[in-house]
Design an enzyme around this catalytic site. Structure first.
Site, PDB file in Angstrom:
ATOM      1  N   GLY A   1       5.962  11.503   3.392  1.00  0.00           N
ATOM      2  CA  GLY A   1       4.693  10.798   3.263  1.00  0.00           C
ATOM      3  C   GLY A   1       4.275  10.682   1.812  1.00  0.00           C
ATOM      4  CB  CYS A   2       0.924  10.489   0.324  1.00  0.00           C
ATOM      5  SG  CYS A   2       0.105  10.716  -1.258  1.00  0.00           S
ATOM      6  CG  PHE A   3       4.670  10.498  -4.426  1.00  0.00           C
ATOM      7  CD1 PHE A   3       3.362  10.100  -4.640  1.00  0.00           C
ATOM      8  CD2 PHE A   3       5.690   9.688  -4.928  1.00  0.00           C
ATOM      9  CE1 PHE A   3       3.058   8.940  -5.353  1.00  0.00           C
ATOM     10  CE2 PHE A   3       5.403   8.527  -5.642  1.00  0.00           C
ATOM     11  CZ  PHE A   3       4.081   8.141  -5.846  1.00  0.00           C
ATOM     12  CD1 TRP A   4       0.002  11.062  -5.674  1.00  0.00           C
ATOM     13  CD2 TRP A   4      -1.746  10.428  -4.427  1.00  0.00           C
ATOM     14  NE1 TRP A   4      -0.416   9.847  -6.138  1.00  0.00           N
ATOM     15  CE2 TRP A   4      -1.488   9.430  -5.400  1.00  0.00           C
ATOM     16  CE3 TRP A   4      -2.788  10.245  -3.532  1.00  0.00           C
ATOM     17  CZ2 TRP A   4      -2.257   8.266  -5.492  1.00  0.00           C
ATOM     18  CZ3 TRP A   4      -3.554   9.086  -3.626  1.00  0.00           C
ATOM     19  CH2 TRP A   4      -3.289   8.098  -4.601  1.00  0.00           C
TER      20      TRP A   4
END
Length: 238
Positions: free
Chosen positions: A58-61
């Site tokens: 998912g979102c790498f953040w």
């Protein structure tokens, strides 16, 4: 595609220019719940020197943020894996047509944390491995769950662990995590690095990603460090 109120692209575009009231960001998706899972029965051999793991969830953040709070990790960089160098940029990857996944390259000290432990954290608190081509509010192949093994041994360990977790039925649905050998990793743009630490109050981060770090602290207390290991402070080079 992205849900409008949770659009990370929109939030990036308007960050610093528009004060977003949390009252306007009523969630339609719950943040992924952590799942307590057994450690892998097979792990990578003990080695010396800094090792590399590359994962997507998912979102790498949020994935980067989790591993920046993990003891033994000396650097965690947000980036892209699965596609070509020419398309390794946020604008192109966001179309979902490049083959890339938003990924995180983890440099770790095997004397302090094993590859198996990294996978356990990845499957337990960093993302939900049963969501196909999506994660929370984000959908598209760029948000897929995938392990990019950097050695044949890593691939074998990951294969065995996925089989172990599926057999144990620790999730309500089967694991859909893809697994293959890493061809190349490309670091993301500078503004994506250390994003969770730099923007903890942004609605997307506060709702979707901060809970992942809190779950790391709760479930993997022995592996948690309070002060994150940031890209901006790291001396490790790719």
């Amino acid at each position: 595609m992205r849900r409008s109120l949770f659009s990370r692209l929109s939030l990036c575009a308007f960050a610093g220019a528009l004060a977003i009231s949390t009252a306007l960001v009523a969630p339609t998706f719950a943040a992924e719940e952590a799942v307590i899972i057994p450690a892998p029965t097979a792990d990578a051999s003990a080695t010396t020197g800094i090792q590399t793991a590359v994962i997507a969830g998912g979102c790498f953040w949020g994935v980067q943020g989790v591993f920046q709070h993990t003891a033994g990790v000396v650097n965690a960089v947000s980036g892209y894996a699965g596609g070509s160098k020419s398309s390794a940029n946020y604008t192109a990857v966001s179309t979902g047509s490049t083959g890339h996944a938003e990924a995180v390259e983890i440099k770790y000290d095997p004397a302090k944390i094993s590859y198996g432990k990294i996978l356990q954290i990845y499957f337990s608190v960093a993302h939900d491995p049963t969501q196909l081509n999506r994660q929370g509010p984000d959908s598209g192949t760029q948000y897929r769950s995938e392990i990019f093994a950097t050695t044949p041994e890593q691939k074998k360990v990951a294969e065995a662990y996925i089989a172990q977790l599926n057999a144990a039925k620790v999730y309500k649905k089967p694991i859909v995590t893809k697994l293959g050998m890493l061809e190349a990793f490309y670091p993301a743009e500078a503004y994506h690095q250390d994003y969770l630490t730099l923007h903890p109050n942004q609605p997307y981060i506060a709702y979707n990603d901060i809970p992942k770090v809190e779950n790391l602290k709760k479930i993997f207390a022995q592996n948690y460090i309070e002060k994150p290991t940031l890209v901006s402070a790291s001396k490790v080079t790719n």
